[in-house]
Design a protein around this motif. Sequence first.
Motif, PDB file in Angstrom:
ATOM      1  N   GLY A  67      27.304  45.759  52.692  1.00 11.58           N
ATOM      2  CA  GLY A  67      27.159  47.038  52.835  1.00 11.58           C
ATOM      3  C   GLY A  67      27.515  47.699  53.533  1.00 11.58           C
ATOM      4  O   GLY A  67      27.392  48.899  52.957  1.00 11.58           O
ATOM      5  N   ALA A  68      27.679  47.463  54.881  1.00  9.23           N
ATOM      6  CA  ALA A  68      27.782  48.360  55.965  1.00  9.23           C
ATOM      7  C   ALA A  68      29.056  48.689  55.465  1.00  9.23           C
ATOM      8  O   ALA A  68      30.238  49.193  55.932  1.00  9.23           O
ATOM      9  CB  ALA A  68      27.368  47.544  57.561  1.00  9.23           C
ATOM     10  N   ARG A  69      29.457  47.426  54.891  1.00 12.35           N
ATOM     11  CA  ARG A  69      31.738  46.956  55.155  1.00 12.35           C
ATOM     12  C   ARG A  69      32.049  48.377  53.905  1.00 12.35           C
ATOM     13  O   ARG A  69      32.674  48.940  54.279  1.00 12.35           O
ATOM     14  CB  ARG A  69      31.990  45.501  54.754  1.00 12.35           C
ATOM     15  N   ALA A  70      31.049  48.316  52.680  1.00 10.29           N
ATOM     16  CA  ALA A  70      31.631  48.898  51.350  1.00 10.29           C
ATOM     17  C   ALA A  70      31.322  50.762  52.455  1.00 10.29           C
ATOM     18  O   ALA A  70      31.517  51.446  51.867  1.00 10.29           O
ATOM     19  CB  ALA A  70      30.549  48.160  50.514  1.00 10.29           C
ATOM     20  N   GLU A  71      30.382  50.668  53.024  1.00 12.12           N
ATOM     21  CA  GLU A  71      29.616  52.297  53.524  1.00 12.12           C
ATOM     22  C   GLU A  71      30.365  52.786  54.045  1.00 12.12           C
ATOM     23  O   GLU A  71      31.550  53.854  54.204  1.00 12.12           O
ATOM     24  CB  GLU A  71      27.961  52.470  54.034  1.00 12.12           C
ATOM     25  N   LEU A  72      31.292  52.060  54.873  1.00 11.60           N
ATOM     26  CA  LEU A  72      32.380  52.457  55.901  1.00 11.60           C
ATOM     27  C   LEU A  72      33.662  52.807  55.075  1.00 11.60           C
ATOM     28  O   LEU A  72      34.052  53.743  55.305  1.00 11.60           O
ATOM     29  CB  LEU A  72      32.774  51.523  56.791  1.00 11.60           C
ATOM     30  N   GLN A  73      34.019  52.095  54.048  1.00 13.70           N
ATOM     31  CA  GLN A  73      35.597  52.132  52.876  1.00 13.70           C
ATOM     32  C   GLN A  73      34.914  53.792  52.255  1.00 13.70           C
ATOM     33  O   GLN A  73      36.054  54.599  52.256  1.00 13.70           O
ATOM     34  CB  GLN A  73      35.280  50.972  52.756  1.00 13.70           C
ATOM     35  N   ALA A  74      33.552  53.785  51.530  1.00 11.28           N
ATOM     36  CA  ALA A  74      33.048  55.076  51.063  1.00 11.28           C
ATOM     37  C   ALA A  74      33.347  55.982  51.987  1.00 11.28           C
ATOM     38  O   ALA A  74      34.231  57.453  51.988  1.00 11.28           O
ATOM     39  CB  ALA A  74      31.846  55.183  50.204  1.00 11.28           C
ATOM     40  N   ALA A  75      33.127  56.296  53.149  1.00 14.60           N
ATOM     41  CA  ALA A  75      33.116  57.425  54.260  1.00 14.60           C
ATOM     42  C   ALA A  75      34.199  57.344  54.679  1.00 14.60           C
ATOM     43  O   ALA A  75      35.027  58.958  55.203  1.00 14.60           O
ATOM     44  CB  ALA A  75      32.595  56.729  55.688  1.00 14.60           C
ATOM     45  N   ARG A  76      35.677  56.950  55.174  1.00 15.48           N
ATOM     46  CA  ARG A  76      37.104  56.553  54.961  1.00 15.48           C
ATOM     47  C   ARG A  76      37.159  57.734  54.017  1.00 15.48           C
ATOM     48  O   ARG A  76      37.780  58.391  53.874  1.00 15.48           O
ATOM     49  CB  ARG A  76      37.304  55.512  55.149  1.00 15.48           C
ATOM     50  N   ALA A  77      36.699  57.300  52.711  1.00 13.16           N
ATOM     51  CA  ALA A  77      38.159  57.643  51.625  1.00 13.16           C
ATOM     52  C   ALA A  77      37.384  59.163  51.204  1.00 13.16           C
ATOM     53  O   ALA A  77      38.084  59.972  51.230  1.00 13.16           O
ATOM     54  CB  ALA A  77      37.489  56.714  50.357  1.00 13.16           C
ATOM     55  N   GLY A  78      36.007  59.246  52.144  1.00  8.15           N
ATOM     56  CA  GLY A  78      35.242  60.776  51.684  1.00  8.15           C
ATOM     57  C   GLY A  78      35.459  62.172  53.003  1.00  8.15           C
ATOM     58  O   GLY A  78      34.768  62.176  52.957  1.00  8.15           O
ATOM     59  N   ARG A  79      36.476  61.231  53.790  1.00  3.84           N
ATOM     60  CA  ARG A  79      36.541  62.043  55.510  1.00  3.84           C
ATOM     61  C   ARG A  79      35.079  62.111  55.579  1.00  3.84           C
ATOM     62  O   ARG A  79      35.140  63.302  56.615  1.00  3.84           O
ATOM     63  CB  ARG A  79      37.364  62.834  55.193  1.00  3.84           C
ATOM     64  N   ASP A  80      33.567  61.025  55.378  1.00  9.47           N
ATOM     65  CA  ASP A  80      32.704  61.640  56.321  1.00  9.47           C
ATOM     66  C   ASP A  80      33.004  60.890  58.063  1.00  9.47           C
ATOM     67  O   ASP A  80      32.664  59.697  58.325  1.00  9.47           O
ATOM     68  CB  ASP A  80      31.982  60.725  55.442  1.00  9.47           C
ATOM     69  N   TYR A  81      33.082  61.525  58.747  1.00  8.77           N
ATOM     70  CA  TYR A  81      33.781  61.178  59.765  1.00  8.77           C
ATOM     71  C   TYR A  81      32.313  60.930  61.172  1.00  8.77           C
ATOM     72  O   TYR A  81      32.687  60.140  61.904  1.00  8.77           O
ATOM     73  CB  TYR A  81      34.590  61.292  61.146  1.00  8.77           C
ATOM     74  N   ASP A  82      30.951  60.980  59.996  1.00  8.69           N
ATOM     75  CA  ASP A  82      30.058  61.231  61.144  1.00  8.69           C
ATOM     76  C   ASP A  82      29.658  58.756  61.060  1.00  8.69           C
ATOM     77  O   ASP A  82      28.536  58.699  61.781  1.00  8.69           O
ATOM     78  CB  ASP A  82      28.397  61.590  60.298  1.00  8.69           C
ATOM     79  N   THR A  83      30.336  58.704  60.073  1.00 13.82           N
ATOM     80  CA  THR A  83      30.338  57.023  59.673  1.00 13.82           C
ATOM     81  C   THR A  83      31.615  56.789  60.185  1.00 13.82           C
ATOM     82  O   THR A  83      32.320  55.750  60.013  1.00 13.82           O
ATOM     83  CB  THR A  83      29.614  56.870  57.643  1.00 13.82           C
ATOM     84  N   ALA A  84      32.606  56.734  58.908  1.00 13.32           N
ATOM     85  CA  ALA A  84      34.270  56.990  59.617  1.00 13.32           C
ATOM     86  C   ALA A  84      34.176  56.417  61.142  1.00 13.32           C
ATOM     87  O   ALA A  84      33.775  57.434  61.674  1.00 13.32           O
ATOM     88  CB  ALA A  84      34.674  56.658  57.944  1.00 13.32           C
TER      89      ALA A  84
END
Length: 94
Positions: free
Chosen positions: A39-56
């Motif tokens: 789930g953390a891996r998926a969260e990181l991938q989604a954040a990267r795709a969405g340019r959410d740099y609080d996570t990515a």
Amino acid sequence: MFDVAQGLAWPPEYGGRALRNAFYDRWKGREDELARNAGARAELQAARAGRDYDTAYVYAGQAVGTVRRERPAADVVADFAAVDELLGRFTTAR
């Protein structure tokens, strides 16, 4: 932290630098758990795709540790240009 989350077996002797963020803070000290958390891996991938740099992750390079103060980008570029010009004089003088 970010390599662990992505499942990358990056050799520790070739460290990189990433900016610290909320994702890092949440998982710091829990790398073994993070490595098993899909789930953390998926969260990181989604954040990267969405340019959410609080996570990515944002890799910052080795020189980020030398930053001591905030400066306008124009000043930094001007300093680079001055050094390039100075080096160019030495190169063409030979």
